[in-house]
Design a protein around this motif. Structure first.
Motif, PDB file in Angstrom:
ATOM      1  N   UNK A 169       0.817  -1.206   0.000  1.00 35.96           N
ATOM      2  CA  UNK A 169       0.000   0.000   0.000  1.00 35.96           C
ATOM      3  C   UNK A 169       0.858   1.265   0.000  1.00 35.96           C
ATOM      4  N   UNK A 170       1.995   1.217   0.703  1.00 30.74           N
ATOM      5  CA  UNK A 170       2.908   2.362   0.700  1.00 30.74           C
ATOM      6  C   UNK A 170       3.389   2.639  -0.723  1.00 30.74           C
ATOM      7  N   UNK A 198      -1.353   3.767   2.526  1.00 31.89           N
ATOM      8  CA  UNK A 198      -1.566   4.509   1.282  1.00 31.89           C
ATOM      9  C   UNK A 198      -1.195   5.974   1.466  1.00 31.89           C
ATOM     10  N   UNK A 199      -1.598   6.546   2.593  1.00 32.20           N
ATOM     11  CA  UNK A 199      -1.296   7.944   2.880  1.00 32.20           C
ATOM     12  C   UNK A 199       0.213   8.178   3.000  1.00 32.20           C
ATOM     13  N   UNK A 200       0.915   7.249   3.637  1.00 32.05           N
ATOM     14  CA  UNK A 200       2.378   7.394   3.740  1.00 32.05           C
ATOM     15  C   UNK A 200       2.999   7.469   2.347  1.00 32.05           C
ATOM     16  N   UNK A 201       2.582   6.566   1.468  1.00 29.39           N
ATOM     17  CA  UNK A 201       3.086   6.590   0.100  1.00 29.39           C
ATOM     18  C   UNK A 201       2.731   7.862  -0.630  1.00 29.39           C
ATOM     19  N   UNK A 202       1.501   8.320  -0.457  1.00 26.99           N
ATOM     20  CA  UNK A 202       1.070   9.567  -1.088  1.00 26.99           C
ATOM     21  C   UNK A 202       1.898  10.750  -0.583  1.00 26.99           C
ATOM     22  N   UNK A 203       2.117  10.796   0.713  1.00 27.55           N
ATOM     23  CA  UNK A 203       2.902  11.892   1.289  1.00 27.55           C
ATOM     24  C   UNK A 203       4.329  11.885   0.764  1.00 27.55           C
ATOM     25  N   UNK A 204       4.892  10.696   0.603  1.00 29.70           N
ATOM     26  CA  UNK A 204       6.255  10.601   0.077  1.00 29.70           C
ATOM     27  C   UNK A 204       6.332  11.019  -1.390  1.00 29.70           C
ATOM     28  N   UNK A 205       5.194  10.941  -2.084  1.00 32.25           N
ATOM     29  CA  UNK A 205       5.159  11.381  -3.481  1.00 32.25           C
ATOM     30  C   UNK A 205       4.959  12.889  -3.593  1.00 32.25           C
ATOM     31  N   UNK A 206       4.650  13.528  -2.451  1.00 31.47           N
ATOM     32  CA  UNK A 206       4.389  14.967  -2.463  1.00 31.47           C
ATOM     33  C   UNK A 206       2.941  15.322  -2.686  1.00 31.47           C
ATOM     34  N   UNK A 207       2.047  14.342  -2.546  1.00 31.18           N
ATOM     35  CA  UNK A 207       0.618  14.583  -2.773  1.00 31.18           C
ATOM     36  C   UNK A 207       0.053  15.562  -1.755  1.00 31.18           C
ATOM     37  N   UNK A 208      -0.998  16.270  -2.158  1.00 29.60           N
ATOM     38  CA  UNK A 208      -1.632  17.249  -1.271  1.00 29.60           C
ATOM     39  C   UNK A 208      -2.741  16.602  -0.441  1.00 29.60           C
ATOM     40  N   UNK A 229       9.693  13.686   4.704  1.00 30.71           N
ATOM     41  CA  UNK A 229       9.888  12.578   5.648  1.00 30.71           C
ATOM     42  C   UNK A 229       9.127  12.836   6.945  1.00 30.71           C
ATOM     43  N   UNK A 230       9.153  14.081   7.402  1.00 27.63           N
ATOM     44  CA  UNK A 230       8.460  14.427   8.651  1.00 27.63           C
ATOM     45  C   UNK A 230       6.963  14.168   8.526  1.00 27.63           C
ATOM     46  N   UNK A 231       6.371  14.546   7.388  1.00 23.94           N
ATOM     47  CA  UNK A 231       4.931  14.309   7.192  1.00 23.94           C
ATOM     48  C   UNK A 231       4.615  12.814   7.204  1.00 23.94           C
ATOM     49  N   UNK A 232       5.478  12.028   6.562  1.00 22.40           N
ATOM     50  CA  UNK A 232       5.275  10.581   6.548  1.00 22.40           C
ATOM     51  C   UNK A 232       5.461   9.992   7.949  1.00 22.40           C
ATOM     52  N   UNK A 233       6.439  10.509   8.688  1.00 19.23           N
ATOM     53  CA  UNK A 233       6.688  10.066  10.058  1.00 19.23           C
ATOM     54  C   UNK A 233       5.473  10.354  10.943  1.00 19.23           C
ATOM     55  N   UNK A 234       4.896  11.542  10.782  1.00 19.59           N
ATOM     56  CA  UNK A 234       3.709  11.905  11.560  1.00 19.59           C
ATOM     57  C   UNK A 234       2.548  10.956  11.247  1.00 19.59           C
ATOM     58  N   UNK A 235       2.425  10.567   9.981  1.00 26.34           N
ATOM     59  CA  UNK A 235       1.354   9.638   9.599  1.00 26.34           C
ATOM     60  C   UNK A 235       1.597   8.260  10.203  1.00 26.34           C
ATOM     61  N   UNK A 236       2.848   7.795  10.206  1.00 24.41           N
ATOM     62  CA  UNK A 236       3.154   6.496  10.807  1.00 24.41           C
ATOM     63  C   UNK A 236       2.783   6.498  12.287  1.00 24.41           C
ATOM     64  N   UNK A 287      -8.960  -0.402   9.258  1.00 25.38           N
ATOM     65  CA  UNK A 287      -9.052   0.418   8.041  1.00 25.38           C
ATOM     66  C   UNK A 287      -7.935   1.456   7.971  1.00 25.38           C
ATOM     67  N   UNK A 288      -7.709   2.165   9.072  1.00 26.94           N
ATOM     68  CA  UNK A 288      -6.671   3.199   9.078  1.00 26.94           C
ATOM     69  C   UNK A 288      -5.269   2.593   9.142  1.00 26.94           C
ATOM     70  N   UNK A 289      -5.166   1.429   9.719  1.00 19.81           N
ATOM     71  CA  UNK A 289      -3.880   0.776   9.955  1.00 19.81           C
ATOM     72  C   UNK A 289      -3.406  -0.047   8.753  1.00 19.81           C
ATOM     73  N   UNK A 290      -4.338  -0.707   8.089  1.00 18.86           N
ATOM     74  CA  UNK A 290      -3.967  -1.637   7.028  1.00 18.86           C
ATOM     75  C   UNK A 290      -4.027  -1.018   5.634  1.00 18.86           C
ATOM     76  N   UNK A 291      -5.029  -0.179   5.387  1.00 23.90           N
ATOM     77  CA  UNK A 291      -5.220   0.348   4.030  1.00 23.90           C
ATOM     78  C   UNK A 291      -4.966   1.855   3.950  1.00 23.90           C
ATOM     79  N   UNK A 292      -5.745   2.640   4.693  1.00 25.21           N
ATOM     80  CA  UNK A 292      -5.637   4.092   4.555  1.00 25.21           C
ATOM     81  C   UNK A 292      -4.258   4.619   4.951  1.00 25.21           C
ATOM     82  N   UNK A 293      -3.781   4.256   6.130  1.00 25.51           N
ATOM     83  CA  UNK A 293      -2.524   4.798   6.638  1.00 25.51           C
ATOM     84  C   UNK A 293      -1.342   4.537   5.721  1.00 25.51           C
TER      85      UNK A 293
END
Length: 360
Positions: A62-63, A214-224, A162-169, A206-212
């Protein structure tokens, strides 16, 4: 279905590539911790052996899919973050098995059971051995969490990303721990609502397996933030359907396929959509029987089969299956509205269908 096969093929290929990286990464960490002290070697070996012993690698995938959905074109670059989600998963599973007093995970002894041979050599009483094994397992879990957060520092991207992704983790960990707390308390409630169960499914799965992830990957891509919110419309229903299907398999599945007990949920008295629906749809007699049988650690195989039969005849099993189907369709509907990479979209669609039909 074509989409399921495409998703399955993607996950097979992804797992092969990621597994090679993950093994190398953990072996390097093992070398570093061994230099600190022999105890570092003991703990790191346990993390490595547990983390590579199995698992679907859904969170890691998902990441990468989130990263590609956001426009990232070098998936290997975010493998360290994917490793972080898997190490977070190991941490949570190790502690979850202690809480549930589980003995089998991925067809292997759970972490606290792994330490039994060692404890039997140095301790005599059962109480001392149990405390020792659980204490060591807690430490392995703690170290796995530290390694999960540290893994993000190996992603070669600007610090603010990285900080945004860290906060999401960290947010994923917080949501899951709160969900676990609710899950522990719920069996002691006199009346359990469907809404309460769904809140646990939201936070713990849901937040742990799928959403979270996916969000980490999106944040690393620079998504808004807008894209993150849109992806959540897919991720949340699909994530909840994942947990409902998991609960179905936890009662009606094959222990050989699952690699874990299919009686533990009944013995623990775990409150799920199945148990809530069975009490609601089965009438007063079914409710009384379930109240008597669920949560009995000494329950017989005959009584376990009675619980299963109540879930079938009351309509609870059909209700859970229909819920999974409805959530899957909702997730796929929301996915169609997303303006993301077409290949990623097809894989996510296939994943939603696969989750609804999986048997392990």
């Amino acid at each position: 279905m074509e989409t399921i096969e495409r998703a399955r093929q993607y996950f097979v290929e992804f797992k092969m590539a990621f597994e090679s990286y993950f093994n190398s990464y953990l072996n390097e960490k093992l070398k570093g911790l061994t230099k600190i002290d022999a105890m570092g070697q003991v703990l790191a070996e346990k993390i490595r052996d547990f983390s590579v012993s199995g698992g679907k690698r859904i969170r890691a995938a998902m990441v990468v899919l989130g990263y590609q959905a956001g426009g990232g074109n070098k998936p290997d670059d975010v493998f360290p973050a994917a490793a972080g989600t898997e190490l977070l998963h190991s941490f949570l599973l190790i502690h979850d098995d202690i809480i549930d007093l589980s003995e089998i995970r991925r067809s292997q002894p759970t972490m606290h059971k792994m330490f039994e041979a060692w404890s039997s050599r140095i301790l005599k009483s059962d109480a001392e051995r149990q405390h020792f094994c659980q204490s060591m397992a807690i430490l392995v879990g703690d170290l796995s969490f530290v390694m999960a957060t540290e893994a993000l520092t190996h992603v070669d991207l600007p610090a603010e990303i990285i900080i945004r992704a860290f906060q999401k983790l960290c947010a994923i960990g917080i949501d899951t721990v709160i969900g676990q707390g609710l899950d522990i308390v719920l069996p002691f409630e006199k009346e359990v609502s469907e809404e309460a169960v769904m809140q646990i499914y939201l936070l713990k799965t849901a937040k742990y397996t799928i959403e979270g992830p996916l969000h980490i990957g999106l944040l690393l891509s620079g998504a808004n933030e807008r894209l993150l919110k849109e992806v959540s419309k897919y991720a949340i229903p699909v994530g909840i359907s994942f947990q409902i299907q998991d609960d179905i398999l936890g009662v009606f599945g094959s222990e050989e396929e699952l690699g874990k007990s299919v009686t533990s949920d009944i013995k623990e008295g775990k409150q799920t959509l199945l148990t809530v629906a069975a009490r609601k749809l089965g009438g007063i007699d079914c409710k009384k029987r379930l109240d008597l049988l669920l949560g009995n650690p000494q329950i017989s195989l005959i009584d376990i089969e009675e619980v299963r039969e109540i879930m079938r005849t009351s309509g609870a099993l059909d209700y859970a299956h229909s819920y999974v189907k409805s959530l899957t369709e909702e997730g796929k509907k929301q996915l169609k509205e997303l303006s993301i990479n077409a290949n990623v979209k097809q894989i996510l669609e296939g994943l939603a269908d696969y989750i609804a039909e999986r048997t392990f």
